[in-house]
Scaffold this motif. Structure first.
Motif, PDB file in Angstrom:
ATOM      1  N   GLU A 177       0.850  -1.189   0.000  1.00 47.43           N
ATOM      2  CA  GLU A 177       0.000   0.000   0.000  1.00 47.43           C
ATOM      3  C   GLU A 177       0.887   1.240   0.000  1.00 47.43           C
ATOM      4  O   GLU A 177       1.964   1.228   0.596  1.00 47.43           O
ATOM      5  CB  GLU A 177      -0.874   0.019   1.260  1.00 47.43           C
ATOM      6  CG  GLU A 177      -1.908  -1.091   1.311  1.00 47.43           C
ATOM      7  CD  GLU A 177      -2.968  -0.933   0.237  1.00 47.43           C
ATOM      8  OE1 GLU A 177      -3.412   0.206  -0.015  1.00 47.43           O
ATOM      9  OE2 GLU A 177      -3.344  -1.950  -0.371  1.00 47.43           O
ATOM     10  N   PRO A 178       0.449   2.314  -0.651  1.00 48.68           N
ATOM     11  CA  PRO A 178       1.231   3.558  -0.590  1.00 48.68           C
ATOM     12  C   PRO A 178       1.356   4.045   0.857  1.00 48.68           C
ATOM     13  O   PRO A 178       0.418   3.929   1.643  1.00 48.68           O
ATOM     14  CB  PRO A 178       0.415   4.543  -1.426  1.00 48.68           C
ATOM     15  CG  PRO A 178      -0.416   3.683  -2.326  1.00 48.68           C
ATOM     16  CD  PRO A 178      -0.710   2.438  -1.530  1.00 48.68           C
ATOM     17  N   HIS A 179       2.516   4.568   1.183  1.00 46.08           N
ATOM     18  CA  HIS A 179       2.759   5.132   2.508  1.00 46.08           C
ATOM     19  C   HIS A 179       2.392   6.617   2.491  1.00 46.08           C
ATOM     20  O   HIS A 179       2.119   7.183   1.428  1.00 46.08           O
ATOM     21  CB  HIS A 179       4.235   4.953   2.883  1.00 46.08           C
ATOM     22  CG  HIS A 179       4.659   3.515   2.949  1.00 46.08           C
ATOM     23  ND1 HIS A 179       4.105   2.604   3.814  1.00 46.08           N
ATOM     24  CD2 HIS A 179       5.590   2.825   2.235  1.00 46.08           C
ATOM     25  CE1 HIS A 179       4.675   1.422   3.639  1.00 46.08           C
ATOM     26  NE2 HIS A 179       5.583   1.531   2.684  1.00 46.08           N
ATOM     27  N   PRO A 180       2.412   7.298   3.628  1.00 45.50           N
ATOM     28  CA  PRO A 180       2.103   8.738   3.655  1.00 45.50           C
ATOM     29  C   PRO A 180       3.023   9.538   2.720  1.00 45.50           C
ATOM     30  O   PRO A 180       4.149   9.115   2.422  1.00 45.50           O
ATOM     31  CB  PRO A 180       2.344   9.120   5.122  1.00 45.50           C
ATOM     32  CG  PRO A 180       2.126   7.855   5.885  1.00 45.50           C
ATOM     33  CD  PRO A 180       2.641   6.762   4.981  1.00 45.50           C
ATOM     34  N   ALA A 181       2.541  10.685   2.292  1.00 41.01           N
ATOM     35  CA  ALA A 181       3.275  11.545   1.348  1.00 41.01           C
ATOM     36  C   ALA A 181       4.703  11.797   1.822  1.00 41.01           C
ATOM     37  O   ALA A 181       4.933  12.107   2.990  1.00 41.01           O
ATOM     38  CB  ALA A 181       2.547  12.869   1.155  1.00 41.01           C
ATOM     39  N   GLY A 182       5.656  11.656   0.896  1.00 34.90           N
ATOM     40  CA  GLY A 182       7.054  11.939   1.181  1.00 34.90           C
ATOM     41  C   GLY A 182       7.838  10.781   1.768  1.00 34.90           C
ATOM     42  O   GLY A 182       9.053  10.874   1.934  1.00 34.90           O
ATOM     43  N   THR A 183       7.181   9.670   2.077  1.00 29.08           N
ATOM     44  CA  THR A 183       7.868   8.517   2.655  1.00 29.08           C
ATOM     45  C   THR A 183       8.846   7.926   1.633  1.00 29.08           C
ATOM     46  O   THR A 183       8.554   7.882   0.450  1.00 29.08           O
ATOM     47  CB  THR A 183       6.839   7.441   3.084  1.00 29.08           C
ATOM     48  OG1 THR A 183       5.955   8.007   4.043  1.00 29.08           O
ATOM     49  CG2 THR A 183       7.524   6.226   3.682  1.00 29.08           C
ATOM     50  N   GLN A 184      10.011   7.490   2.128  1.00 28.08           N
ATOM     51  CA  GLN A 184      11.014   6.867   1.267  1.00 28.08           C
ATOM     52  C   GLN A 184      11.428   5.524   1.845  1.00 28.08           C
ATOM     53  O   GLN A 184      11.433   5.336   3.060  1.00 28.08           O
ATOM     54  CB  GLN A 184      12.258   7.746   1.149  1.00 28.08           C
ATOM     55  CG  GLN A 184      12.031   9.050   0.427  1.00 28.08           C
ATOM     56  CD  GLN A 184      13.345   9.772   0.206  1.00 28.08           C
ATOM     57  OE1 GLN A 184      14.244   9.241  -0.438  1.00 28.08           O
ATOM     58  NE2 GLN A 184      13.449  10.969   0.745  1.00 28.08           N
ATOM     59  N   GLU A 185      11.790   4.611   0.954  1.00 27.98           N
ATOM     60  CA  GLU A 185      12.323   3.322   1.378  1.00 27.98           C
ATOM     61  C   GLU A 185      13.755   3.192   0.878  1.00 27.98           C
ATOM     62  O   GLU A 185      14.086   3.662  -0.210  1.00 27.98           O
ATOM     63  CB  GLU A 185      11.477   2.173   0.830  1.00 27.98           C
ATOM     64  CG  GLU A 185      10.119   2.109   1.482  1.00 27.98           C
ATOM     65  CD  GLU A 185       9.318   0.881   1.087  1.00 27.98           C
ATOM     66  OE1 GLU A 185       9.897  -0.115   0.593  1.00 27.98           O
ATOM     67  OE2 GLU A 185       8.088   0.929   1.271  1.00 27.98           O
TER      68      GLU A 185
END
Length: 184
Positions: free
Chosen positions: A122-130
């Motif tokens: 699922e998409p994470h909150p805006a601006g999240t990076q992995e």
């Protein structure tokens, strides 16, 4: 499982000594008797919730500060003691090595994916990076319609606030480290 009374005992003693308070001075601040405070510190008494609140108020700390162990300067995590989260019938195993902490704004995961295993994330909150580093196997990572091949020794950073997925495309277990950074 650690005994909560020993945690309260250790925290009371630590806070009191940091503030250079005698048991008598602590008793005046909290309204809890000197003898009861001594018994709590020695682990000889089981304080009630209201007693812990009185002590917390006297020390001007939160109730939780007395009920939880302070973080140490180090922490060793044995993966054999971490319960994995399972996906794809157990082919995808997610071990939360260092779970999310709001003060740090990241979490660190160890992941194993068996051959053919996959996860549609699922998409994470805006601006999240992995940030992913592979230690074995072959991994295909799809991010917003683009696909990246990650193999042993390679790493990938990407914005994970959109659709993304992981698939083991090789013939051996894919082992990887993942750090997920959540902006403030």
């Amino acid at each position: 499982m650690e005994n909560i009374n020993s945690v309260v005992a250790d925290n009371l003693k630590r806070f009191r000594e940091e503030r250079k308070l005698s048991l008598e001075a602590m008793a005046k601040l909290s309204g809890v008797s000197k003898s009861m405070l001594g018994q709590i510190e020695r682990g000889e008494a089981n304080p009630t919730v209201s007693t812990v609140w009185k002590i917390a108020n006297g020390l001007k700390v939160s109730f939780t500060d007395l009920m939880t162990r302070p973080e140490k300067d180090y922490e060793v995590v044995d993966i054999k003691r971490v319960e994995p989260l399972l996906e794809d019938g157990g082919l995808y195993r997610d071990f939360p090595v260092f779970p999310f902490d709001a003060a740090r704004r990241f979490e660190m995961l160890y992941i194993e994916i068996d051959p053919g295993g996959h996860l549609e994330a699922e998409p994470h909150p805006a601006g999240t990076q992995e940030f992913i580093t592979a230690f074995s196997g072959e991994l295909s990572v799809s991010v917003n319609g683009e696909t990246f091949a990650i193999t042993r020794g390679s790493s990938l950073r990407f914005k994970s606030d959109g659709p993304h997925s992981y698939k083991n495309t090789g013939n051996e277990i894919c082992r990887l480290s993942m750090v997920i950074y959540y902006p403030g």
